[in-house]
Design an enzyme around this catalytic site. Sequence first.
Site, PDB file in Angstrom:
ATOM      1  N   THR A 100      34.195  37.374  42.998  1.00 30.85           N
ATOM      2  CA  THR A 100      34.505  37.467  41.572  1.00 30.85           C
ATOM      3  C   THR A 100      33.269  37.041  40.788  1.00 30.85           C
ATOM      4  OG1 THR A 100      36.853  36.999  41.934  1.00 30.85           O
ATOM      5  CG2 THR A 100      36.005  36.630  39.715  1.00 30.85           C
ATOM      6  N   LYS A 176      39.143  42.468  37.267  1.00 31.23           N
ATOM      7  CA  LYS A 176      39.471  41.212  37.959  1.00 31.23           C
ATOM      8  C   LYS A 176      39.484  40.048  36.976  1.00 31.23           C
ATOM      9  CE  LYS A 176      40.221  38.233  41.243  1.00 31.23           C
ATOM     10  NZ  LYS A 176      39.271  37.853  42.286  1.00 31.23           N
ATOM     11  N   LYS A 245      35.426  27.127  38.054  1.00 30.01           N
ATOM     12  CA  LYS A 245      34.353  28.126  38.103  1.00 30.01           C
ATOM     13  C   LYS A 245      34.771  29.397  37.381  1.00 30.01           C
ATOM     14  CE  LYS A 245      34.013  31.069  41.216  1.00 30.01           C
ATOM     15  NZ  LYS A 245      34.291  32.541  41.422  1.00 30.01           N
TER      16      LYS A 245
END
Length: 308
Positions: A100, A176, A245
């Site tokens: 990601t 995503k 994150k």
Amino acid sequence: MMKQEFRIGFIGLGKMGSAICAHILKEKYQVSVYNRTCAKAEPFVRKGAAVVGSPREAAEKSDIVLTSLMDDASVFEMCAGDDGVIAGLKPGGIHIGLTTILPSTANKLRDLHKENHTHYLAAPVLGRPDAAAAGSLISILGGDSGSIETVRPIVDCYSNKIIPIHGAPGRANALKVCVNYFAMTQMVMFGEVFAFTEKSDLHKEIIFGFAQMIFGESGPMIEYVEKIKNRTFDDAGFALTGGLKDSLLFEKAFADVGIRAGVASLAKESLMAAAMNGLGDKDWSALTEMIRLSAGLDSQAEMKKSAL
């Protein structure tokens, strides 16, 4: 090509990477693996993989390389330079990026590969490590249509659904971001709602029943709602540090196109506070404990401190 003719390189054997790589090996592909911590690669030797000493060597021995890494910086580190994936791939080779990352990072990787006459596909997945172990991830495949069709048999090994996004690979990462942002905003909302119901002397099961009406009685989102309701965060499908994150990535991705990710900023504060209070190894839905704390309710962080 028939599947047995593909030579596969796999880089990054964390929880997700290990599960995905195991499924590829089950299909009898020739696989070379690389991981910074060599010990994590050893179990794959017993499954038929060859361990290599660098990302470049993994690419040199492969037609297609998959990377499952932590973040944008680690992807660039493994891909660029004389010892990276791009230097090792032969013209026509394909790099599948599972991480990601920012949409802009995915498009930069495409451009770097293009200079080398190789191809980059963004392939972020939807699902936690348990879904990866079951081979039931949803894969978003972004890039040129020819490469997407070439790698489908490999991606099918670990996915029960593939969503192709033709064109710039960054589009797959944008999708995503949207899906993960949706999950994060729902967690923040339910953290606030359950804190409100507790202070309003309303039984949490009533709210949970309405959540089941909206999200169904099973599935990842309702599992998060149940964790928040019961305050059970030890089974970390996705660790709180990983959620932190992601919150930083969401802020940057939205800012890149001139939008303020307001909920991401709120979630980031809760995630940072939770990590600082010893909840970093819990499930990322534990961010809601900081909402409880700010509402004057007890939190697991407070309980941890009182036990010292």
